[in-house]
Write an enzyme that holds these catalytic residues in place. Structure first.
Site, PDB file in Angstrom:
ATOM      1  N   PHE A 107      53.329  76.473  29.891  1.00 55.61           N
ATOM      2  CA  PHE A 107      52.549  77.295  28.811  1.00 55.61           C
ATOM      3  C   PHE A 107      51.670  75.925  27.853  1.00 55.61           C
ATOM      4  O   PHE A 107      51.946  74.889  28.063  1.00 55.61           O
ATOM      5  CB  PHE A 107      53.467  77.914  28.173  1.00 55.61           C
ATOM      6  CG  PHE A 107      54.611  77.200  27.131  1.00 55.61           C
ATOM      7  CD1 PHE A 107      55.586  78.052  26.691  1.00 55.61           C
ATOM      8  CD2 PHE A 107      54.790  75.963  27.136  1.00 55.61           C
ATOM      9  CE1 PHE A 107      56.714  77.473  26.100  1.00 55.61           C
ATOM     10  CE2 PHE A 107      55.809  75.297  26.472  1.00 55.61           C
ATOM     11  CZ  PHE A 107      56.735  76.262  25.972  1.00 55.61           C
ATOM     12  N   GLU A 108      50.730  76.578  27.108  1.00 53.43           N
ATOM     13  CA  GLU A 108      49.849  75.629  26.173  1.00 53.43           C
ATOM     14  C   GLU A 108      49.032  75.016  27.334  1.00 53.43           C
ATOM     15  O   GLU A 108      48.287  73.863  26.899  1.00 53.43           O
ATOM     16  CB  GLU A 108      50.642  74.565  25.455  1.00 53.43           C
ATOM     17  CG  GLU A 108      51.355  75.257  24.400  1.00 53.43           C
ATOM     18  CD  GLU A 108      50.848  76.250  23.411  1.00 53.43           C
ATOM     19  OE1 GLU A 108      50.002  75.733  22.668  1.00 53.43           O
ATOM     20  OE2 GLU A 108      51.215  77.272  23.429  1.00 53.43           O
ATOM     21  N   GLY A 109      48.666  75.517  28.599  1.00 54.59           N
ATOM     22  CA  GLY A 109      47.686  74.962  29.246  1.00 54.59           C
ATOM     23  C   GLY A 109      48.403  74.484  30.532  1.00 54.59           C
ATOM     24  O   GLY A 109      49.348  73.674  30.250  1.00 54.59           O
TER      25      GLY A 109
END
Length: 399
Positions: free
Chosen positions: A375-377
């Site tokens: 998550f967050e890329g």
């Protein structure tokens, strides 16, 4: 860059470590097993953190993306640095429980990154989750299909969002939506939608591999009316600036996620060394080629963990000193996510049956670690961003 933790944050770090050991660790297994049960023990801790954060800006989402530094020529250690130190210390206890603390949501970071001063004041006390991912849109945030149509004093939102961390429990959701899909990613804006708003429906809460103390929700928006003043930042579509304004959120949150990974890595390494103390005698004076295999593995993991920690503090320091940190935010997120996933699995392996069983938290940390690389890329997206920055290529030139 000074490699030492600033003295003014030592107290914050010590208090967070104490909370990790005395509050998080004793209940970590309970809420891993009892997924979707709210950890009521966090209410008292949240009250204390709110009082502390009101004075220091130390909430997970409390730091602005590029902090003000009005003293010319000075070096500033501000809220971004404090957040990273605090988050790593708390995640030394448990990531899922940190994400479950009220007012510590990643949506708060989005508000801090792009909101106006009036909006920061209005939404400052809220617990805000962040909704970006959609069923057909994961890593490419610019491809979102949720729409926002202006009608009088409201925007009408339509679309579906999935994998919203704390989406069920949070006071509000920061929703990314497009004002005009024909324009492309420049039309994407973020909106603060209070939980329970008409037209907003929670359709499920996910069962997950890790961070099971934290709820992860899927929400559908059907003609959901959101006050126009809840659009974060400017409502104007700036084609020249493009997606940059909204993406500043990630410059803020990626070092925070890296700090979560760093905390898990620190915990896993410490416990592994304790469990192997009778079999492995760590002697840092001996060349790595002349030690036991397990000892050599521990040295390598310690080096990787320290590199990830320092890269994270660098990205936070740059944000506090108003330096562009998009490259550094992706570097620390990629490094911390990758090494913590590998490190925790290696710790399980080194500790054999004890590492694989419920007798220790090692197996849990190996499950928790994976989301920190996603998550967050994802890892792949971070590497793509890093390549674009280093090669000075746009997103259209390097895909």
């Amino acid at each position: 860059m000074n490699l030492e933790i600033p003295k003014k944050y030592k107290g914050l770090q010590n208090a967070a470590i104490m909370a990790a050991k005395t509050v998080f660790r004793p209940i970590a297994r309970k809420y891993d097993i009892e997924e979707h049960t709210y950890p009521v023990e966090l209410d008292l801790l949240a009250a204390g953190l709110n009082g502390l954060n009101d004075g220091s800006g130390g909430a997970v989402g409390g730091a602005s993306s590029k902090a003000e530094n009005t003293e010319t020529g000075t070096i500033k250690n501000g809220a971004n640095m404090a957040n990273c130190i605090n988050i790593q210390a708390m995640c030394y206890g448990d990531v899922g429980l940190l994400l479950s603390i009220p007012r510590q949501g990643l949506g708060n970071a989005a508000i801090s990154a792009v909101a106006s001063p009036e909006q920061k004041e209005r939404f400052g006390k809220m617990w805000a989750a962040m909704a970006i991912t959609e069923p057909n849109c994961g890593s490419d945030s610019s491809a979102i299909t949720t729409t926002a149509r202006k009608e009088g004093d409201y925007y009408i939102l339509n679309g579906e969002k999935i994998f919203i961390t704390c989406g069920e429990r949070a006071d509000a959701i920061v929703v990314w939506a497009s004002l005009d899909k024909s324009i492309g990613k420049a039309a994407i804006k973020s909106f603060v939608v209070e939980n329970g708003s008409p037209g907003m429906e929670l359709i499920r809460v996910e069962k997950k591999l890790g961070i099971r103390a934290s709820d992860t929700a899927a929400i559908v928006f059907t003609d959901c009316k959101v006050p126009a003043e809840n659009l974060l930042g400017s409502p104007d579509i700036d084609v020249k600036k493009g997606f940059g304004g909204v993406m500043e959120t990630f410059d803020n949150t990626r070092p925070f996620v890296a700090s979560m990974a760093n905390g898990v890595a620190e915990a896993a390494l410490e416990l592994t060394k304790e469990m192997l103390a009778k079999q492995v005698n760590l002697d840092y004076r001996t060349p790595i080629n002349n030690v036991k295999s397990a000892e050599a593995e521990l040295y390598k993991m310690e080096a990787d963990a320290e590199a990830a920690r320092l890269l994270t503090l660098r990205a936070a320091w740059m944000a506090d000193n108003r330096k562009p940190n998009s490259l550094e935010a992706s570097v620390c997120k990629a490094k911390a996510g990758r090494i913590t996933t590998a490190l925790t699995l290696k710790c399980v392996e080194l500790c054999s049956s004890l590492g694989y069983s419920y007798q220790s938290l090692l197996e849990k940390w190996s499950r928790d670690a994976k989301i920190l690389d996603i998550f967050e890329g994802t890892q792949q997206i971070q590497q793509l961003i890093i390549a674009r920055r280093l090669l000075k290529k746009s997103s259209s030139e390097l895909k």
